[in-house]
Design a protein around this motif. Structure first.
Motif, short mmCIF file in Angstrom:
data_model
loop_
_atom_site.label_atom_id
_atom_site.label_comp_id
_atom_site.label_asym_id
_atom_site.label_seq_id
_atom_site.Cartn_x
_atom_site.Cartn_y
_atom_site.Cartn_z
N MET A 1 -12.71 -2.06 6.95
CA MET A 1 -12.14 -3.18 6.20
C MET A 1 -10.72 -2.81 5.78
O MET A 1 -10.45 -1.67 5.40
CB MET A 1 -12.98 -3.47 4.96
N LEU A 2 -9.81 -3.78 5.85
CA LEU A 2 -8.42 -3.54 5.48
C LEU A 2 -8.31 -3.55 3.96
O LEU A 2 -8.68 -4.54 3.30
CB LEU A 2 -7.54 -4.62 6.08
N VAL A 3 -7.81 -2.45 3.40
CA VAL A 3 -7.76 -2.29 1.94
C VAL A 3 -6.42 -1.67 1.54
O VAL A 3 -5.71 -1.10 2.37
CB VAL A 3 -8.91 -1.39 1.44
N PRO A 4 -6.05 -1.76 0.26
CA PRO A 4 -4.85 -1.06 -0.21
C PRO A 4 -5.10 0.45 -0.25
O PRO A 4 -6.19 0.89 -0.62
CB PRO A 4 -4.65 -1.62 -1.63
N ILE B 1 6.95 -7.49 -10.85
CA ILE B 1 7.15 -7.36 -9.41
C ILE B 1 6.35 -6.16 -8.91
O ILE B 1 6.63 -5.02 -9.26
CB ILE B 1 8.64 -7.19 -9.08
N LEU B 2 5.37 -6.42 -8.08
CA LEU B 2 4.51 -5.39 -7.51
C LEU B 2 4.94 -5.15 -6.07
O LEU B 2 4.83 -6.04 -5.23
CB LEU B 2 3.05 -5.85 -7.58
N LEU B 3 5.45 -3.95 -5.79
CA LEU B 3 5.89 -3.64 -4.43
C LEU B 3 4.73 -3.14 -3.58
O LEU B 3 3.92 -2.32 -4.03
CB LEU B 3 6.99 -2.58 -4.45
N GLY B 4 4.67 -3.62 -2.36
CA GLY B 4 3.61 -3.20 -1.44
C GLY B 4 3.73 -1.74 -1.06
O GLY B 4 4.82 -1.18 -0.98
N GLY B 5 2.58 -1.15 -0.78
CA GLY B 5 2.53 0.26 -0.38
C GLY B 5 1.67 0.48 0.84
O GLY B 5 1.07 1.53 1.01
N GLY B 6 1.61 -0.54 1.70
CA GLY B 6 0.86 -0.39 2.94
C GLY B 6 -0.57 -0.92 2.84
O GLY B 6 -1.04 -1.35 1.79
N THR B 7 -1.25 -0.87 3.97
CA THR B 7 -2.67 -1.19 4.06
C THR B 7 -3.33 -0.17 4.97
O THR B 7 -2.68 0.37 5.88
CB THR B 7 -2.91 -2.60 4.63
N VAL B 8 -4.61 0.11 4.73
CA VAL B 8 -5.36 1.09 5.54
C VAL B 8 -6.76 0.54 5.78
O VAL B 8 -7.21 -0.40 5.10
CB VAL B 8 -5.44 2.47 4.85
N TYR B 9 -7.46 1.14 6.71
CA TYR B 9 -8.86 0.79 6.96
C TYR B 9 -9.77 1.76 6.23
O TYR B 9 -9.54 2.98 6.25
CB TYR B 9 -9.15 0.82 8.46
N ASP B 10 -10.79 1.23 5.57
CA ASP B 10 -11.76 2.09 4.90
C ASP B 10 -12.87 2.48 5.86
O ASP B 10 -12.80 2.19 7.08
CB ASP B 10 -12.31 1.42 3.64
N GLY B 11 -13.92 3.12 5.35
CA GLY B 11 -15.01 3.59 6.20
C GLY B 11 -15.77 2.47 6.88
O GLY B 11 -16.43 2.71 7.91
N ASP B 12 -15.72 1.29 6.32
CA ASP B 12 -16.39 0.13 6.93
C ASP B 12 -15.45 -0.69 7.80
O ASP B 12 -15.76 -1.83 8.15
CB ASP B 12 -16.97 -0.77 5.83
#
Length: 239
Positions: free
Chosen positions: A80-83, A67-78
């Protein structure tokens, strides 16, 4: 948000209590320096990340769910939505546990639990999926649970998935600061997974303030507040 709220309360007190402005300003500066320099952040992290948490290798069964619990999403320098960094560690540890599980010739699955509390264009589970595929976890062995917005909902929704299958072993992967609260929430639904910590936060002590220390303090306060909320709700019968 907790530190921002605290700062707002101090600011309001400074505006309202004119006679105590100097000591209040001094207390505000001192308190936030202690957070930013790590001297208050370190003990908060020690409370949120107890050292007794298990670091033992997991025990796999004939049918194992990671079971992998989510830890949010963020935008990188480009843009793009990334972990974020902590979520990347969770993905890596989950993939390594999956590979180790498959070496035992067992049936293994990765359940990715994470919705979209940030209201970004994609959920946490859907954003993490390509990263698991790059770690050579087959799509057929990945279950996406993309409706959870809180740790409690992670536990509730994963419990529904687990209840439909007959797993012999459950392994919970998340960061050290979230693990105590996550285990409590899962136990509310009769699940006692094996904890596997993916990463831990550490404060950097010094004289100069560091933004990372403020982030770590916010995380620790959030988790400690969540633990207090859990026990309060349990005491009044809500959990």
């Amino acid at each position: 948000m907790i530190l921002f709220t605290l700062l707002a309360l101090f600011f309001a007190a400074i505006v309202l209590w004119k006679g105590a402005r100097r000591p209040l300003i001094g207390c505000t500066i001192a308190l936030f320096w202690l957070f930013a320099a790590g001297w208050l952040t370190a003990p908060l992290l020690d409370l949120a990340q107890p050292r007794r948490q298990s670091a033992a290798p997991p025990k796999f069964g004939p049918r194992t769910a990671i079971i992998l619990l989510g830890g949010g999403t963020v935008y990188d320098g480009d843009h793009m939505l990334v972990p974020p960094r902590d979520a990347l560690s969770r993905i890596d540890v989950s993939a390594r546990n999956y590979a180790a599980c498959k070496r035992t010739e067992a049936t293994c699955q990765v359940i990715v639990s994470g919705g979209n509390p940030q209201r970004h264009p994609a959920t946490e589970a859907d954003t993490y999926l390509p990263y698991l595929l790059r770690h050579r976890v087959p799509r057929s062995d990945i279950v996406l649970e993309n409706r959870s917005r809180t740790t409690y909902e992670n536990a509730r929704n994963v419990a529904a998935i687990v209840g439909e299958s007959h797993y012999d072993a459950l392994i919970l992967v998340t960061s050290a600061y979230q693990m105590p609260r996550a285990l409590l929430d899962f136990r509310c639904f009769g699940i006692a997974p094996q904890p596997q910590i993916s990463s831990a936060r550490r404060a950097r002590l010094g004289v100069l303030p560091r933004f990372d220390n403020l982030v770590a303090a916010e995380i620790a306060l959030h988790e400690l507040g969540g633990l207090a909320q859990f026990h309060l709700y349990r005491a009044i019968g809500w959990f």
